[in-house]
Design a protein around this motif. Structure first.
Motif, PDB file in Angstrom:
ATOM      1  N   UNK A   1       0.826  -1.207   0.000  1.00  0.00           N
ATOM      2  CA  UNK A   1       0.000   0.000   0.000  1.00  0.00           C
ATOM      3  C   UNK A   1       0.858   1.253   0.000  1.00  0.00           C
ATOM      4  N   UNK A   2       1.906   1.243  -0.804  1.00  0.00           N
ATOM      5  CA  UNK A   2       2.717   2.447  -1.002  1.00  0.00           C
ATOM      6  C   UNK A   2       2.721   2.766  -2.497  1.00  0.00           C
ATOM      7  N   UNK A   3       1.585   3.179  -3.053  1.00  0.00           N
ATOM      8  CA  UNK A   3       1.511   3.361  -4.515  1.00  0.00           C
ATOM      9  C   UNK A   3       2.451   4.451  -5.018  1.00  0.00           C
ATOM     10  N   UNK A   4       2.663   5.502  -4.207  1.00  0.00           N
ATOM     11  CA  UNK A   4       3.561   6.582  -4.651  1.00  0.00           C
ATOM     12  C   UNK A   4       4.975   6.043  -4.843  1.00  0.00           C
ATOM     13  N   UNK A   5       5.426   5.234  -3.872  1.00  0.00           N
ATOM     14  CA  UNK A   5       6.778   4.679  -3.981  1.00  0.00           C
ATOM     15  C   UNK A   5       6.875   3.730  -5.163  1.00  0.00           C
ATOM     16  N   UNK A   6       5.798   2.982  -5.445  1.00  0.00           N
ATOM     17  CA  UNK A   6       5.834   2.066  -6.589  1.00  0.00           C
ATOM     18  C   UNK A   6       6.024   2.847  -7.879  1.00  0.00           C
ATOM     19  N   UNK A   7       5.288   3.950  -8.019  1.00  0.00           N
ATOM     20  CA  UNK A   7       5.404   4.738  -9.247  1.00  0.00           C
ATOM     21  C   UNK A   7       6.775   5.398  -9.332  1.00  0.00           C
ATOM     22  N   UNK A   8       7.264   5.906  -8.178  1.00  0.00           N
ATOM     23  CA  UNK A   8       8.588   6.534  -8.185  1.00  0.00           C
ATOM     24  C   UNK A   8       9.654   5.501  -8.538  1.00  0.00           C
ATOM     25  N   UNK A   9       9.481   4.283  -8.018  1.00  0.00           N
ATOM     26  CA  UNK A   9      10.428   3.211  -8.331  1.00  0.00           C
ATOM     27  C   UNK A   9      10.487   2.967  -9.839  1.00  0.00           C
ATOM     28  N   UNK A  10       9.312   2.885 -10.474  1.00  0.00           N
ATOM     29  CA  UNK A  10       9.312   2.615 -11.915  1.00  0.00           C
ATOM     30  C   UNK A  10       9.906   3.799 -12.670  1.00  0.00           C
ATOM     31  N   UNK A  11       9.524   5.028 -12.288  1.00  0.00           N
ATOM     32  CA  UNK A  11      10.039   6.211 -12.991  1.00  0.00           C
ATOM     33  C   UNK A  11      11.552   6.298 -12.856  1.00  0.00           C
ATOM     34  N   UNK A  12      12.033   6.251 -11.597  1.00  0.00           N
ATOM     35  CA  UNK A  12      13.441   6.569 -11.364  1.00  0.00           C
ATOM     36  C   UNK A  12      14.328   5.388 -11.739  1.00  0.00           C
ATOM     37  N   UNK A  13      13.985   4.181 -11.248  1.00  0.00           N
ATOM     38  CA  UNK A  13      14.885   3.053 -11.502  1.00  0.00           C
ATOM     39  C   UNK A  13      14.748   2.551 -12.922  1.00  0.00           C
ATOM     40  N   UNK A  14      13.529   2.109 -13.287  1.00  0.00           N
ATOM     41  CA  UNK A  14      13.365   1.514 -14.611  1.00  0.00           C
ATOM     42  C   UNK A  14      13.488   2.577 -15.690  1.00  0.00           C
ATOM     43  N   UNK A  15      12.920   3.761 -15.423  1.00  0.00           N
ATOM     44  CA  UNK A  15      12.895   4.769 -16.474  1.00  0.00           C
ATOM     45  C   UNK A  15      14.205   5.506 -16.627  1.00  0.00           C
ATOM     46  N   UNK A  16      14.866   5.846 -15.526  1.00  0.00           N
ATOM     47  CA  UNK A  16      16.050   6.695 -15.641  1.00  0.00           C
ATOM     48  C   UNK A  16      17.341   5.914 -15.445  1.00  0.00           C
ATOM     49  N   UNK A  17      17.463   5.197 -14.320  1.00  0.00           N
ATOM     50  CA  UNK A  17      18.753   4.604 -13.978  1.00  0.00           C
ATOM     51  C   UNK A  17      19.102   3.484 -14.950  1.00  0.00           C
ATOM     52  N   UNK A  18      18.116   2.619 -15.252  1.00  0.00           N
ATOM     53  CA  UNK A  18      18.448   1.498 -16.131  1.00  0.00           C
ATOM     54  C   UNK A  18      18.711   1.966 -17.555  1.00  0.00           C
ATOM     55  N   UNK A  19      17.978   3.001 -17.993  1.00  0.00           N
ATOM     56  CA  UNK A  19      18.255   3.531 -19.326  1.00  0.00           C
ATOM     57  C   UNK A  19      19.655   4.131 -19.371  1.00  0.00           C
ATOM     58  N   UNK A  20      20.067   4.776 -18.262  1.00  0.00           N
ATOM     59  CA  UNK A  20      21.428   5.317 -18.193  1.00  0.00           C
ATOM     60  C   UNK A  20      22.453   4.187 -18.288  1.00  0.00           C
ATOM     61  N   UNK A  21      22.186   3.092 -17.558  1.00  0.00           N
ATOM     62  CA  UNK A  21      23.079   1.930 -17.617  1.00  0.00           C
ATOM     63  C   UNK A  21      23.172   1.405 -19.044  1.00  0.00           C
ATOM     64  N   UNK A  22      22.020   1.194 -19.695  1.00  0.00           N
ATOM     65  CA  UNK A  22      22.040   0.632 -21.042  1.00  0.00           C
ATOM     66  C   UNK A  22      22.735   1.586 -22.004  1.00  0.00           C
TER      67      UNK A  22
END
Lengths: 166, 100
Positions: free
Chosen positions: A48-69
């Protein structure tokens, strides 16, 4: 229902985390890490932490992993694919890891502080509103410090990655 | 609901796997990705405790951890690019200039 979903997400998260460590090719590691982050954000939704779930997808999957790739794409990883995987002589590290995991699991399982099965009832009302009120009222100074750290990291990354002009 | 120790155990499993990646792998990119895994396992713990004790501070700390991680990754990948440009290697064993 919740338990089944949690077990599914946890199992996939652990398997993809193992792929991250075991894969020879860094690109495979990055993609497995992306899948692992998605599972972790699903666990956040169950908590029940929907804000953190969305932030996780935005920051990790969207930004950090794209930076890695992007970095993997920029530099030549073919030599890294060929290199020896898990070179020998790592016995102390393995023993340390097994001891660490066993210690943490024994402590968690033997203590009665972690045996709560029902989460405490959250006060009614808009949870995200309360969260942001706490963040911007009680934790305003750490928030500002974090923004300064992000700015410093931005400048530092540009200076580090810049070509030497002479 | 899921018992609290299930979440903690998931955090422990991911932490040990990430630590294995940091200690055993020799590729600097995989070491960085394992560091991300370590920070995420800690985030699971923060949010699980925050949920089970009905306290927002868990989520707030998780937000700060995510922010610091973003900064760390930006600087670390900048260092990796500079390393590849200057020494053209990706192995952590080859970077021992500061070793005494």
């Amino acid at each position: 229902m919740d338990q089944g979903f949690f077990l599914l997400f946890a199992a996939v998260a652990v398997i993809t985390a193992l792929i991250v460590v075991l894969a020879r090719n860094p690109v495979h590691s990055a993609l497995a890490l992306m899948a692992c982050f998605l599972q972790i954000s699903a666990v956040f939704v169950l908590l029940e932490a929907p804000l953190l779930a969305v932030v996780q997808i935005f920051v990790y999957v969207g930004a950090i992993m794209v930076l890695f790739l992007f970095v993997i794409m920029m530099i030549d990883v073919r030599e890294a694919v060929l290199q020896r995987f898990l070179p020998g002589g790592n016995l102390p590290a393995l023993v340390l890891l097994v001891l660490l995991g066993a210690e943490m699991l024994v402590l968690v399982l033997s203590s009665d502080r972690f045996s709560a099965t029902e989460p405490a009832a959250m006060g009614g009302g808009d949870q995200i509103r309360e969260l942001s009120t706490t963040l911007f009222a009680d934790y305003l100074l750490p928030f500002e410090v974090a923004s300064v750290i992000l700015l410093a990291a931005l400048v530092g990354a540009i200076v580090l990655a810049r070509k030497e002009s002479g | 609901m899921v018992p609290l120790w299930w979440h903690i155990s998931l955090g422990v499993a991911l932490f040990v796997i990430g630590a294995a990646g940091v200690l055993l792998r020799r590729n600097i990119l995989v070491v960085l990705m394992s560091l991300e895994l370590l920070l995420n396992s800690v985030n699971i713990n923060f949010i699980a405790f925050g949920r089970y004790y009905a306290d927002f501070r868990g989520q707030i700390f998780a937000i700060f951890v995510i922010a610091i991680t973003a900064a760390e990754v930006a600087v670390a990948l900048g260092i990796v690019v500079a390393l590849v440009r200057n020494k053209s290697t990706l192995k952590v064993d080859d970077v021992t200039v500061m070793k005494g």
